[in-house]
Design a protein around this motif. Structure first.
Motif, PDB file in Angstrom:
ATOM      1  N   LEU A 175       0.814  -1.210   0.000  1.00  0.00           N
ATOM      2  CA  LEU A 175       0.000   0.000   0.000  1.00  0.00           C
ATOM      3  C   LEU A 175       0.850   1.263   0.000  1.00  0.00           C
ATOM      4  O   LEU A 175       0.351   2.368   0.182  1.00  0.00           O
ATOM      5  CB  LEU A 175      -0.949   0.009   1.214  1.00  0.00           C
ATOM      6  CG  LEU A 175      -2.010  -1.106   1.206  1.00  0.00           C
ATOM      7  CD1 LEU A 175      -2.878  -1.023   2.443  1.00  0.00           C
ATOM      8  CD2 LEU A 175      -2.870  -0.999  -0.036  1.00  0.00           C
ATOM      9  N   ALA A 194     -10.282  -2.424   8.532  1.00  0.00           N
ATOM     10  CA  ALA A 194     -10.325  -2.565   7.075  1.00  0.00           C
ATOM     11  C   ALA A 194     -11.747  -2.891   6.656  1.00  0.00           C
ATOM     12  O   ALA A 194     -12.363  -3.790   7.216  1.00  0.00           O
ATOM     13  CB  ALA A 194      -9.377  -3.672   6.623  1.00  0.00           C
ATOM     14  N   ARG A 244      -8.059   1.200   6.394  1.00  0.00           N
ATOM     15  CA  ARG A 244      -8.118   1.178   4.935  1.00  0.00           C
ATOM     16  C   ARG A 244      -9.528   0.895   4.473  1.00  0.00           C
ATOM     17  O   ARG A 244     -10.271   0.164   5.139  1.00  0.00           O
ATOM     18  CB  ARG A 244      -7.145   0.158   4.363  1.00  0.00           C
ATOM     19  CG  ARG A 244      -7.431  -1.270   4.753  1.00  0.00           C
ATOM     20  CD  ARG A 244      -6.630  -2.251   3.919  1.00  0.00           C
ATOM     21  NE  ARG A 244      -7.052  -2.252   2.537  1.00  0.00           N
ATOM     22  CZ  ARG A 244      -6.524  -2.997   1.591  1.00  0.00           C
ATOM     23  NH1 ARG A 244      -5.514  -3.806   1.874  1.00  0.00           N
ATOM     24  NH2 ARG A 244      -6.966  -2.949   0.347  1.00  0.00           N
ATOM     25  N   ASP A 245      -9.866   1.471   3.329  1.00  0.00           N
ATOM     26  CA  ASP A 245     -11.128   1.157   2.653  1.00  0.00           C
ATOM     27  C   ASP A 245     -12.329   1.221   3.585  1.00  0.00           C
ATOM     28  O   ASP A 245     -13.131   0.283   3.636  1.00  0.00           O
ATOM     29  CB  ASP A 245     -11.018  -0.236   2.020  1.00  0.00           C
ATOM     30  CG  ASP A 245      -9.979  -0.247   0.913  1.00  0.00           C
ATOM     31  OD1 ASP A 245      -8.802  -0.571   1.184  1.00  0.00           O
ATOM     32  OD2 ASP A 245     -10.353   0.109  -0.218  1.00  0.00           O
ATOM     33  N   SER A 290      -6.134   4.894   4.255  1.00  0.00           N
ATOM     34  CA  SER A 290      -6.060   4.777   2.809  1.00  0.00           C
ATOM     35  C   SER A 290      -7.408   4.348   2.264  1.00  0.00           C
ATOM     36  O   SER A 290      -8.132   3.592   2.909  1.00  0.00           O
ATOM     37  CB  SER A 290      -4.976   3.785   2.390  1.00  0.00           C
ATOM     38  OG  SER A 290      -5.217   2.511   2.927  1.00  0.00           O
ATOM     39  N   ALA A 291      -7.710   4.865   1.072  1.00  0.00           N
ATOM     40  CA  ALA A 291      -8.978   4.559   0.408  1.00  0.00           C
ATOM     41  C   ALA A 291     -10.165   4.834   1.318  1.00  0.00           C
ATOM     42  O   ALA A 291     -11.103   4.036   1.385  1.00  0.00           O
ATOM     43  CB  ALA A 291      -8.981   3.112  -0.079  1.00  0.00           C
ATOM     44  N   CYS A 292     -10.100   5.931   2.019  1.00  0.00           N
ATOM     45  CA  CYS A 292     -11.243   6.399   2.813  1.00  0.00           C
ATOM     46  C   CYS A 292     -11.903   7.552   2.063  1.00  0.00           C
ATOM     47  O   CYS A 292     -11.791   7.628   0.854  1.00  0.00           O
ATOM     48  CB  CYS A 292     -10.774   6.782   4.212  1.00  0.00           C
ATOM     49  SG  CYS A 292     -10.123   5.371   5.134  1.00  0.00           S
ATOM     50  N   SER A 293     -12.532   8.435   2.804  1.00  0.00           N
ATOM     51  CA  SER A 293     -13.253   9.503   2.107  1.00  0.00           C
ATOM     52  C   SER A 293     -12.708  10.870   2.474  1.00  0.00           C
ATOM     53  O   SER A 293     -13.463  11.810   2.734  1.00  0.00           O
ATOM     54  CB  SER A 293     -14.740   9.439   2.471  1.00  0.00           C
ATOM     55  OG  SER A 293     -15.222   8.132   2.254  1.00  0.00           O
ATOM     56  N   ILE A 337      -0.200  10.541   0.015  1.00  0.00           N
ATOM     57  CA  ILE A 337       0.546   9.675  -0.898  1.00  0.00           C
ATOM     58  C   ILE A 337      -0.353   9.149  -1.984  1.00  0.00           C
ATOM     59  O   ILE A 337      -1.452   8.663  -1.705  1.00  0.00           O
ATOM     60  CB  ILE A 337       1.150   8.486  -0.132  1.00  0.00           C
ATOM     61  CG1 ILE A 337       1.989   8.980   1.037  1.00  0.00           C
ATOM     62  CG2 ILE A 337       1.988   7.617  -1.050  1.00  0.00           C
ATOM     63  CD1 ILE A 337       2.400   7.888   1.970  1.00  0.00           C
ATOM     64  N   GLY A 338       0.114   9.252  -3.189  1.00  0.00           N
ATOM     65  CA  GLY A 338      -0.524   8.508  -4.263  1.00  0.00           C
ATOM     66  C   GLY A 338      -1.750   9.128  -4.857  1.00  0.00           C
ATOM     67  O   GLY A 338      -2.433   8.491  -5.646  1.00  0.00           O
ATOM     68  N   GLU A 377      -5.824   9.465  -1.691  1.00  0.00           N
ATOM     69  CA  GLU A 377      -5.687   8.010  -1.763  1.00  0.00           C
ATOM     70  C   GLU A 377      -5.175   7.466  -0.425  1.00  0.00           C
ATOM     71  O   GLU A 377      -5.754   6.572   0.153  1.00  0.00           O
ATOM     72  CB  GLU A 377      -4.711   7.663  -2.887  1.00  0.00           C
ATOM     73  CG  GLU A 377      -4.336   6.212  -2.966  1.00  0.00           C
ATOM     74  CD  GLU A 377      -5.312   5.419  -3.796  1.00  0.00           C
ATOM     75  OE1 GLU A 377      -5.854   5.976  -4.766  1.00  0.00           O
ATOM     76  OE2 GLU A 377      -5.543   4.253  -3.471  1.00  0.00           O
TER      77      GLU A 377
END
Lengths: 222, 680
Positions: free
Chosen positions: B122, B505, B530-531, B555-558, B579-580, B592
């Motif tokens: 990740l 997660a 994550r997510d 990561s991959a949250c809102s 990052i990213g 991200e």
């Protein structure tokens, strides 16, 4: 040189099919590092690509169940690689960097008689002189007394290559893309870093066999 | 590889001090100190005592040194001169220069780099956490350095060469989950570190430089006590290894890699019966071994001779028919790691039935619920259990389930730590574990299929995890999975008062979930998410906490960039890495990955250069960071107080501290930058 091709981005390997999604949850939208680090996942998600992108949009709480997600389940690469059959794990080892290739851009430097290799990143140097200085410094740290700094000379100087061949001093050679062993200093620096796969510092007397090729290439250039 | 237990004061290194000594001695010492130190002579005793009490009551035993260093300027100085082991939980929390400026006689460094989610791809591969700046600074400052223990750090061969050259008394090198080096670097260490006692390479990626590094150890008797190279994916010179083991009389721990065959293991065991910890290597034959014609070595006899072996691992390419060879040592085993061996229940049960003393057990789920029932029946002393998936895919079959968990909970009442991968789980089994195993400090359940509910009732897993946080009063680490609503997080916030590490997660419904945790878990140090649908509101709700935490990963949250920038602006000592995220217009505001952590030395200078970080992000790429003022407040003091109830008497307490050396410096700097006062 097509820099666009070498540019790092977050698209899927195919490039064009990456769909930008405005929604927050990116389940299934994971891109980027998985391609460089974990080939297994990228192959899988590549196939699922367009399908994943569409489904994830509306409902972050209910992701597509079939698509593999980067880094899930949370099992370390190390463990995944070990669980793969040893004989067939070549590909996975390479992808995890555990194999012989190792770090991108680095070439192995071996020196006849020294107990171990070093690695250098050729892109860090701008000229043969830079490389020569770095190698001298690096290789003089070997504990073998007879390979002290005195044994190393400024062998990267292009004009001195021919002189060295007749002496017992050390000569740098490299393996190029075709698998041939060439004398260092032969080609222009940019071409050298493109084609060099591996460096070997050999005794001058052993390098005699390389001379004719070097001479031929010199002739072809001039 | 156990999780560290460092309490919130992570920027201050922590040594193992007993709790009683400092608490007893400080009152006396503080009085002595007052009389001798001119700076504190103007202090009323009662103010100092009051502050000391308030600070001390929130410190754990390992914080004794940190507490002592805050008493007064003299104490701070003396503590800095005498601290010999330094623990740094986040290598970017401070610069190497700061370490060497404060602590002058460090012999041992424990350093951690990347956050754990980096293990799961990740994070960009060259994100950072380089050892180079640390080793080059320490080479000059600590020539007497003896021990380096790194986790998730990028270490190069040159770094290892520098270690070997700079520290003549170097004794212990431990590299856990590290990468960037190869066998050539190891060869240099082996060759030059004549006092080497410990060389432990654990789950690290080591490139094969085709170097015979085993032969690089010096020819005479070595000091080696521990040699672990099971993660080195390269053949080794067995003859040299045999010779090395033969001339290492102090060797107690030996972990072989899979390139050591069973016959070779046999020879080693005959020569080293004093071993206490053994990694068996492949535990299989070479193909060209001619064991059909010749008599097979008596492997069981070799193991029988190893009366001291209490810890067994390896079995990298197990030939199960040879497993009975380990029978003789089973009764002594306290630790058994079968997690690289695909063993069926039938092969497994005869072995585990002999392991009555087992305390630590790692295995693959190939042992099935049946195998776990056997563990439960026999291993009454079990403290730590880890069950890994043989097939780590989301939609794999999953041979273990709630049955195994239930059995373990009933049989292993002393269980303290569990990591359990499965495909099916029920609330009932998790609740049972919460009731049967009150000693649990670590509960990590990974239901591999995302969003999976209780497979019997169809309900979310809220009640199960709720019971864990409620009943396991000593719980410090929690990892959740399965279908979870905000209710689960409500439970965590209400009951998870000791939780330090939380992994989330694909869970939760809204910002409220994260808010419950941020507002309810005062000891939270490491948060990795994550997510999950947590956004700006949730992020902002935790701003009172972030200085008290080692890091936050989302990561991959809102989250939106704007919010991240706001947080960075509001919290000058927080480094906010985004990052990213894309430069693409449609996604311009989307984050991200957010990775943020407190730091005494501001954003790092070694961030990756390619455009993974946005230009305008309020973090690494914005090098000047002029808009983010470096107002330095006494972080330790602030940390202590921002998680407490407000002090009675308002800011009087702050002013009382202000004469302490550490804050003086902070005030000086802040005032130089135009701040009129320093408060929290």
């Amino acid at each position: 040189m097509n820099l666009k091709e070498t540019e790092l981005s977050l698209g899927l390997p195919g490039g064009a099919q990456a769909v930008e999604t405005p929604t927050k949850s990116s389940v299934g939208n994971k891109r980027g590092f998985s391609e460089t680090v974990d080939l297994k996942f990228s192959l899988h998600s590549n196939k699922q690509g367009p399908v994943e992108e569409k489904i994830l949009l509306k409902d972050p709480a209910k992701p597509p169940t079939k698509a593999q997600v980067v880094g899930w389940p949370p099992v370390r690469n190390y463990r995944k690689n070990v669980m793969a059959q040893p004989k067939s794990s070549e590909g996975e080892e390479a992808s995890s960097g555990g194999g012989g290739g190792g770090i991108v851009g680095f070439v192995k430097v071996s020196m006849d008689g020294a107990p171990y290799l070093r690695k250098v990143d050729l892109k860090m140097y701008k000229s043969y002189k830079d490389l020569s200085d770095a190698l001298t410094k690096m290789l003089s740290s070997f504990t073998m007394g007879s390979y002290g700094a005195q044994g190393m000379i400024n062998f990267m100087n292009e004009s001195k290559v021919m002189d060295l061949l007749n002496s017992s001093e050390y000569v740098p050679s490299y393996e190029d893309k075709d698998g041939d062993w060439m004398l260092v200093g032969d080609v222009p620096w940019p071409m050298f870093i493109e084609s060099c796969k591996r460096l070997r510092i050999m005794k001058g007397s052993e390098a005699i066999g390389l001379a004719p090729r070097a001479m031929e290439k010199c002739k072809n250039r001039s | 590889m156990s999780e560290d237990e460092s309490p919130p004061l992570d920027l201050r290194p922590e040594p193992p001090c007993s709790s009683s000594s400092a608490v007893d001695s400080t009152p006396n010492k503080s009085r002595n100190c007052i009389s001798s130190s001119t700076a504190s002579q103007t202090f009323p005793d009662h103010v100092l005592e009051n502050v000391l009490e308030n600070v001390l009551q929130f410190l754990d035993s390992r914080c004794d040194r940190n507490a002592a260093s805050l008493v007064c300027k003299l104490w701070w100085k003396v503590e800095a001169l005498t601290r010999s082991e330094v623990f740094i939980g986040n290598c970017y929390a401070l610069s190497p220069a700061r370490l060497t400026q404060r602590f002058k006689r460090v012999k041992s460094l424990v350093l951690k780099g990347k956050p754990r989610f980096a293990d799961f791809n990740l994070m960009p591969p060259d994100w950072g956490a380089n050892f180079a700046p640390w080793v080059s600074t320490m080479a000059k400052a600590y020539p007497w350095l003896e021990k380096v223990d790194l986790k998730r750090i990028f270490v190069t061969d040159d770094d290892l060469a520098l270690v070997a050259e700079s520290f003549p008394g170097f004794k212990e090198l431990i590299l856990v989950c590290c990468e960037g080096f190869g066998t050539s670097g190891i060869a240099i260490v082996a060759n030059k570190c004549r006092k080497l006692k410990v060389l432990d390479l654990i789950e690290s990626e080591v490139t094969d430089d085709e170097v015979d590094w085993i032969s690089c150890f010096p020819e005479d008797v070595t000091c080696l006590e521990s040699l672990a190279f099971d993660c080195v994916e390269a053949p080794i010179n067995f003859k040299a290894l045999e010779g090395l083991v033969g001339r290492s009389p102090f060797l107690k721990k030996l972990r072989l890699n899979r390139f050591v065959s069973l016959e070779e293991l046999h020879r080693l065991l005959l020569g080293a019966p004093q071993l206490t910890s053994l990694g068996t290597g492949s535990f299989s034959h070479d193909n060209e071994a001619h064991h059909q014609s010749e008599q097979e070595p008596d492997y069981a006899a070799a193991f029988l001779a190893c009366k001291s072996v209490v810890c067994l691992s390896g079995f990298r390419e197990l030939m199960p028919e040879y497993l009975p060879a380990i029978f003789p040592v089973c009764a002594n085993l306290t630790s058994l790691n079968f997690s690289y061996a695909n063993i069926s229940p039938d092969m497994f049960k005869p072995i585990i039935h002999k392991c009555h003393k087992l305390q630590v057990f790692w295995a693959l789920d190939s042992i099935c619920d049946e195998g776990l029932q056997a563990v439960a029946a026999t291993c009454k002393e079990l403290r730590e259990l880890r069950i890994f998936p043989f097939d780590p895919r989301e939609d794999s079959e999953g041979p273990v389930s709630e049955l195994g968990l239930q059995a373990i909970s009933e049989g292993c009442r002393k269980l303290e730590s569990i990591l359990y991968f499965c495909q099916r789980m029920t609330n009932a089994a998790v609740i049972a574990m919460s009731e049967n195993c009150p000693e649990l400090t670590v509960f990590r359940l990974c239901i591999m299929g995302r969003h999976r509910p209780d497979h019997v009732t169809g309900k979310p897993m809220d009640e199960g995890f709720g019971a864990i946080v409620k009943n396991c009063k000593k719980l410090t680490r929690l990892a959740v999975s399965g279908l979870l609503t905000d209710q689960a997080f409500r439970y965590m916030g209400e009951y998870g008062k000791l939780i330090r590490t939380l992994s989330v997660a694909f869970a939760g419904d809204s910002d409220m979930a994260l808010r419950h945790v941020l507002e309810g878990c005062p000891r939270l140090q490491k948060l990795e998410i994550r997510d999950s649908p947590f956004g700006d509101v949730a992020l902002r709700s935790g701003m009172h906490r972030y200085y008290n935490m080692r890091f936050v990963w989302m990561s991959a949250c809102s989250l939106s960039k704007g919010c991240c920038k706001d947080v960075a602006r509001a919290m000058p000592n927080l480094v906010v890495e985004v990052i990213g995220s894309d430069d693409d217009d449609d996604n311009r505001d989307y984050v991200e990955t957010l990775y943020m952590y407190r730091s005494l030395d501001g954003p790092r200078k070694d961030a990756p250069k390619f455009p993974l970080l946005r230009e305008k992000a309020p973090c690494i790429s914005d090098r000047s960071c002029s808009e983010v003022e470096q107002a330095w407040v006494c972080l330790q003091y602030q940390r202590r107080y921002s998680s407490l109830e407000p002090l009675r008497g308002g800011t009087g307490g702050v002013k009382a501290i202000s004469n302490y050396g550490l804050v003086l410096e902070g005030m000086r700097r802040a005032k130089a930058r135009g701040f009129s006062d320093v408060s929290h």
